[in-house]
Design an enzyme around this catalytic site. Sequence first.
Site, short mmCIF file in Angstrom:
data_model
loop_
_atom_site.label_atom_id
_atom_site.label_comp_id
_atom_site.label_asym_id
_atom_site.label_seq_id
_atom_site.Cartn_x
_atom_site.Cartn_y
_atom_site.Cartn_z
N GLY A 1 0.79 -1.23 0.00
CA GLY A 1 0.00 0.00 0.00
C GLY A 1 0.82 1.27 0.00
O GLY A 1 0.33 2.32 0.42
N SER A 2 2.07 1.20 -0.49
CA SER A 2 2.85 2.45 -0.49
C SER A 2 2.25 3.47 -1.45
O SER A 2 2.28 4.68 -1.19
CB SER A 2 4.32 2.18 -0.80
OG SER A 2 4.52 1.79 -2.13
N ASN A 3 1.67 3.02 -2.55
CA ASN A 3 0.97 3.96 -3.45
C ASN A 3 -0.28 4.52 -2.79
O ASN A 3 -0.56 5.71 -2.92
CB ASN A 3 0.60 3.27 -4.76
CG ASN A 3 1.73 3.29 -5.76
OD1 ASN A 3 2.02 4.31 -6.37
ND2 ASN A 3 2.41 2.15 -5.90
N LEU B 1 -9.49 -9.33 -10.43
CA LEU B 1 -10.29 -8.79 -11.52
C LEU B 1 -11.58 -8.22 -10.94
O LEU B 1 -12.15 -8.81 -10.03
CB LEU B 1 -10.62 -9.96 -12.45
CG LEU B 1 -10.83 -9.72 -13.93
CD1 LEU B 1 -9.66 -8.99 -14.56
CD2 LEU B 1 -11.07 -11.05 -14.63
N ASN C 1 -6.42 2.09 -12.73
CA ASN C 1 -5.41 1.14 -12.23
C ASN C 1 -4.02 1.63 -12.59
O ASN C 1 -3.85 2.34 -13.58
CB ASN C 1 -5.65 -0.24 -12.87
CG ASN C 1 -4.68 -1.29 -12.37
OD1 ASN C 1 -4.40 -1.38 -11.17
ND2 ASN C 1 -4.14 -2.09 -13.27
N HIS D 1 -0.24 0.00 -13.49
CA HIS D 1 0.49 -1.23 -13.78
C HIS D 1 1.98 -0.90 -13.86
O HIS D 1 2.36 0.08 -14.50
CB HIS D 1 0.00 -1.84 -15.10
CG HIS D 1 0.56 -3.20 -15.32
ND1 HIS D 1 0.09 -4.31 -14.67
CD2 HIS D 1 1.61 -3.62 -16.08
CE1 HIS D 1 0.80 -5.37 -15.03
NE2 HIS D 1 1.74 -4.98 -15.88
C1 GAR Z 1 2.81 -1.29 -7.59
O1 GAR Z 1 4.08 -1.28 -8.19
C2 GAR Z 1 1.72 -1.44 -8.63
O2 GAR Z 1 2.05 -0.85 -9.86
C3 GAR Z 1 1.63 -2.93 -8.77
O3 GAR Z 1 1.77 -3.42 -7.46
C4 GAR Z 1 2.64 -2.55 -6.74
C5 GAR Z 1 2.00 -2.27 -5.39
O4 GAR Z 1 2.88 -1.61 -4.55
N1 GAR Z 1 0.39 -3.32 -9.38
C6 GAR Z 1 0.27 -4.42 -10.13
O5 GAR Z 1 1.19 -5.18 -10.36
C7 GAR Z 1 -1.12 -4.64 -10.73
N2 GAR Z 1 -1.07 -5.63 -11.75
P1 GAR Z 1 2.35 -0.86 -3.27
O6 GAR Z 1 1.41 -1.84 -2.54
O7 GAR Z 1 3.54 -0.56 -2.44
O8 GAR Z 1 1.61 0.37 -3.70
#
Ligand code: GAR
Length: 186
Positions: free
Chosen positions: A12-14, A87, A102, A104
């Site tokens: 969940g850093s994003n 999904l 989303n 990616h």
């Molecule tokens: C992020 O890099 C995001 O782009 C990716 O998961 C990571 C989550 O990091 N998403 C996917 O791969 C979706 N197919 P986070 O939990 O630290 O935000």
Amino acid sequence: MKKIAIFASGSGSNAENIARYFEGNSKVEVSVILTNNPNAFVLSRAKDLKIPSYIFSRNEFYKSDDIIRYLTEKEIDFIVLAGFLWLLPINLLRKFPDSILNIHPALLPKYGGKGMFGMKVHEAVVRNKEKESGITIHLVNENYDEGKVIFQSKCKLNPDDTPEQVAEKVHQLEYEYFPKIIEQLL
Ligand code: GAR
């Protein structure tokens, strides 16, 4: 006031970066964080950020209207998937047309589709000796990683970059651009 719900399955850093970006903003608020994973670190971030969170099961997600009821109750206008790995069901897509975004961690259409997420993407990029990678921000439809592309940004890779180093470069792009693109769309 536009209200955002963030869905995340892991760290969940994003999610945290987006929530912090909009802190104190009078027009946009991250109102809730939802997850399918009761052990996800994003729940601890939500607590620190004082944002309500909601944990759901696979059954609840795919076989009930609970999530839609919850989002309606919270008056959510827009959904952001930030590292969310399931999904989306059709009832949710219909309820939020063109309002689910989303991110990616690669330059779609390369390295997308089922099973391509997180480190698996970066490992494949390194294995294929790609000279660049990046991020894709796109609207969500009923297929993995296939909705309309809204934004892409690239980073250069070195021949000896490890998957972890690629992940780091990609994360920096995510932190820089994802909140801004959300703001532009709202
Ligand atoms: C992020 O890099 C995001 O782009 C990716 O998961 C990571 C989550 O990091 N998403 C996917 O791969 C979706 N197919 P986070 O939990 O630290 O935000």
